[in-house]
Design an enzyme around this catalytic site. Structure first.
Site, PDB file in Angstrom:
ATOM      1  N   ARG A 243      32.353  37.915  56.461  1.00  0.00           N
ATOM      2  CA  ARG A 243      33.231  37.452  55.391  1.00  0.00           C
ATOM      3  C   ARG A 243      32.595  36.230  54.733  1.00  0.00           C
ATOM      4  NH1 ARG A 243      35.272  41.701  55.596  1.00  0.00           N
ATOM      5  NH2 ARG A 243      37.492  42.262  55.803  1.00  0.00           N
ATOM      6  N   GLU A 272      34.667  36.434  46.331  1.00  0.00           N
ATOM      7  CA  GLU A 272      34.405  37.743  45.735  1.00  0.00           C
ATOM      8  C   GLU A 272      35.669  38.346  45.125  1.00  0.00           C
ATOM      9  OE1 GLU A 272      34.270  41.160  49.002  1.00  0.00           O
ATOM     10  OE2 GLU A 272      32.846  39.575  49.487  1.00  0.00           O
ATOM     11  N   HIS A 290      29.379  44.033  48.840  1.00  0.00           N
ATOM     12  CA  HIS A 290      30.279  44.302  49.969  1.00  0.00           C
ATOM     13  C   HIS A 290      30.235  45.789  50.359  1.00  0.00           C
ATOM     14  CE1 HIS A 290      34.113  42.668  52.073  1.00  0.00           C
ATOM     15  NE2 HIS A 290      33.523  43.583  52.821  1.00  0.00           N
TER      16      HIS A 290
END
Length: 328
Positions: A243, A272, A290
């Protein structure tokens, strides 16, 4: 007499096979065009749903859950990480939360290893050189990267993904070091030939590659702070497939820009989908959208876990992947 099917609201488009099964089993409301739900849409969803199926893009915080209708009893998350769900508020409102552990382990470990190689060997830079049309042929000093064989890998978070990464790293000749909230079982340490560091600071100062593989919790927010990042050696690289909030992205960007560390491979970002524009400009950063767990097989496996969790809960049993607050 037929039993009324529960209303299941799915916030994003899922694999077709999963959506088909979802419609067969439940009164499913799908997101066909895959437009992310804003806060008002999420509030409407929790007002109506018996079961909500969110993803990492959906912030299910206290403000959203305050509008939850009396029928909402399950949040069946499509994904392993549940830092976007307010677990405490869900528990207080009697809402069970589930996730999809295990199925993404190997895919994420593959991508992490890929980023280690890409940064060390300047794969992204080489690919861009070819596309630019500026490549004039092989040269003895062209695109020199660094060998990873014989280097030290420091894994931050030795859970399922960290251990899967360690197994891959051994095959590439990396020595495995790790820092974890708790030391893993001696049998696992022996299998992985892994060295435990009680002090994260000391591990960071002694390894060549750092991989972030721990969950994002209040305790791990900016765990790799500006101070800790400065402990890395100038030739070190950092890879993050966990993360973005775990790393101080602004500090990392400054260090990369000043060549205080050699490079970074990032699949996740602190804010993000927004990415620091200065980070985008850097050649010594490999940036991915991601996609660490983005395999067809993984997404279908995730969906099947969601279906099982919902079906088990609806049938009156404890779902197999219930998330218990404080045990992440």
């Amino acid at each position: 007499m037929t039993t009324k099917k529960p209303l299941v609201i799915v916030t994003r488009k899922l694999p077709e096979a999963i959506e088909t099964r979802m419609m067969e089993l439940f009164d499913a409301r799908l997101n066909i065009d895959d437009t992310p739900m804003d806060k008002s849409a999420l509030i409407e969803a929790v007002k109506q749903a018996d079961v909500l199926v969110p993803t990492v893009t959906d912030r299910i915080d206290a403000a959203v859950l305050a509008h939850a209708g009396p029928n909402l009893r399950l949040i069946a998350n499509f994904g392993n990480g549940i830092d976007h769900v307010d677990l405490q508020t869900a528990r207080q409102r009697g809402i069970t939360v589930t996730n999809t552990p295990d199925v993404l382990t190997e895919d994420t470990a593959d991508m992490t290893m890929g980023l280690i190689l890409s940064v060390s060997r300047r794969v992204g830079e080489g690919e861009r050189l070819i596309r630019s049309g500026d490549w004039n042929g092989w040269g003895p000093t062209l695109m020199l990267g660094h060998r990873i064989w014989g280097k030290r890998l420091g894994i931050l978070g030795m859970g399922r993904i960290g251990q899967a990464l360690a197994r891959r790293a051994k095959g590439f000749g990396l020595s495995v070091h790790y820092h974890n909230r708790r030391r893993v079982h001696p049998d696992i340490e022996q299998e992985l030939d892994a060295t435990y560091w009680e002090s994260l600071d000391q591990m960071l100062a002694h390894v060549d590659v750092v991989s972030v593989n721990c969950p994002h919790t209040p305790a791990t927010y900016h765990l790799l702070s500006a101070r800790r990042l400065k402990l890395l050696q100038p030739h070190a690289i950092l890879v993050n497939t966990a993360r973005g909030e775990i790393v101080d992205e602004a500090a990392l960007t400054r260090m990369l820009s000043n060549h205080e560390i050699a490079g970074a491979g990032l699949d996740v970002f602190e804010h993000e989908p927004a990415v620091n524009p200065k980070l985008i400009e850097l050649d010594n950063a490999v940036l991915l959208p991601h996609m660490g767990s983005a395999t067809i097989e993984g997404r279908v496996d995730m969906g099947e876990k969601v279906l099982i969790n919902i079906k088990t809960f609806v049938d009156g049993h404890t779902p197999p992947d219930r998330v218990i607050e404080g045990l992440l």
